[in-house]
Design a protein around this motif. Structure first.
Motif, short mmCIF file in Angstrom:
data_model
loop_
_atom_site.label_atom_id
_atom_site.label_comp_id
_atom_site.label_asym_id
_atom_site.label_seq_id
_atom_site.Cartn_x
_atom_site.Cartn_y
_atom_site.Cartn_z
N LYS A 1 0.83 -1.21 0.00
CA LYS A 1 0.00 0.00 0.00
C LYS A 1 0.87 1.26 0.00
N ASP A 2 1.91 1.27 0.83
CA ASP A 2 2.80 2.43 0.88
C ASP A 2 3.50 2.63 -0.46
N MET A 3 3.96 1.54 -1.04
CA MET A 3 4.64 1.62 -2.32
C MET A 3 3.70 2.17 -3.39
N CYS A 4 2.45 1.73 -3.38
CA CYS A 4 1.49 2.15 -4.40
C CYS A 4 1.09 3.61 -4.27
N LYS A 5 1.32 4.22 -3.10
CA LYS A 5 0.99 5.63 -2.89
C LYS A 5 2.06 6.57 -3.45
#
Length: 189
Positions: free
Chosen positions: A33-37
C-alpha cells in the motif's frame, strides 16, 4: 506462471505440516500500500505481474484489491495446481507415493479427470481472456475440445481478447461485458 511452478516447493511445507499457503501478512500488505501511494508508481503493474496485462482496471481499484488480496489457499491446492501445470494434465492430486496413491485411487498413479463425463445437457458458460496469465488460452481450448459434443444451446463460450485475470473480478466494464450476459444465459436455462 510456468516459471513459478518450476520453483514451487510447497510439497515440502505440506510434509512438514504447514497446510496453508498465504502471502497475506500485515507487513506485506502495508508495504504494498505504501509503495502504491508513491508518485509515479502505478500498482496496476503489480497485478499484471501475476494476472497478465489487465485492460479494464481503474488505478483506484488497487487499494481495494490490497484490502482483500492475496487470499490464502490450502498448500495442497497449490501443489495440485503446480503438478497439473508441470505435467500438462488435468489429473487428481499426486501424493508422490505409490502406496498413498493406491490407497486413494486404487492405482499407483492419480487418474486423469474425464471431462467427457460432463453431461452434454449441463448448462455451461465459459468466458476467458486472451491476456490472462492464469487461465491460459491453450488450456481453455483443450477443455473446449473435450466438450465438442455438448448441446449447442447449453454451452456458451465467450472470448475477450483484451481481458486478463483481474478484469473478470475488478474490471470497470465486467458487469456489462461478462456478468450481464452470464446471468441472461442462466435465466434461459
Amino acid at each position: 506462471m510456468k516459471i513459478c511452478v518450476a520453483f514451487f516447493t510447497k510439497q515440502y511445507l505440506y510434509k512438514l505440516g504447514i497446510f496453508e499457503f498465504s502471502l497475506r501478512g500485515d507487513a506485506v500488505i502495508q508495504f504494498l500500500k505504501d509503495m502504491c501511494k508513491k508518485p509515479g508508481i502505478d500498482c496496476t503493474n503489480l497485478l499484471t505481474t501475476f494476472t497478465g496485462p489487465n485492460c479494464c482496471l481503474s488505478p483506484s481499484i488497487v487499494n481495494i484489491f490490497l484490502d482483500h488480496e492475496p487470499q490464502s489457499t490450502a498448500t495442497k491446492n497449490m501443489i495440485h495446481l503446480s503438478q497439473m501445470i508441470r505435467q500438462g494434465t488435468i489429473a487428481m492430486f499426486d501424493y508422490m507415493n505409490i502406496d498413498e496413491n493406491t490407497r486413494h485411487y486404487g492405482r499407483p498413479t492419480p487418474p486423469v479427470y474425464d471431462m467427457t463425463r460432463i453431461p452434454n445437457s449441463l448448462p455451461l458458460y465459459l468466458s476467458y481472456g486472451g491476456a490472462d496469465a492464469l487461465s491460459d488460452v491453450k488450456d481453455v481450448q483443450r477443455l473446449l475440445e473435450t466438450l465438442d459434443d455438448h448441446d449447442g444451446d447449453k454451452l456458451v463460450v465467450q472470448y475477450r481478447n483484451d481481458y486478463a485475470h483481474a478484469d473478470y473480478v475488478m474490471g470497470e466494464n465486467a458487469k456489462r461485458d461478462i456478468y450481464e450476459p452470464l446471468i441472461s444465459f442462466f435465466k434461459l436455462q
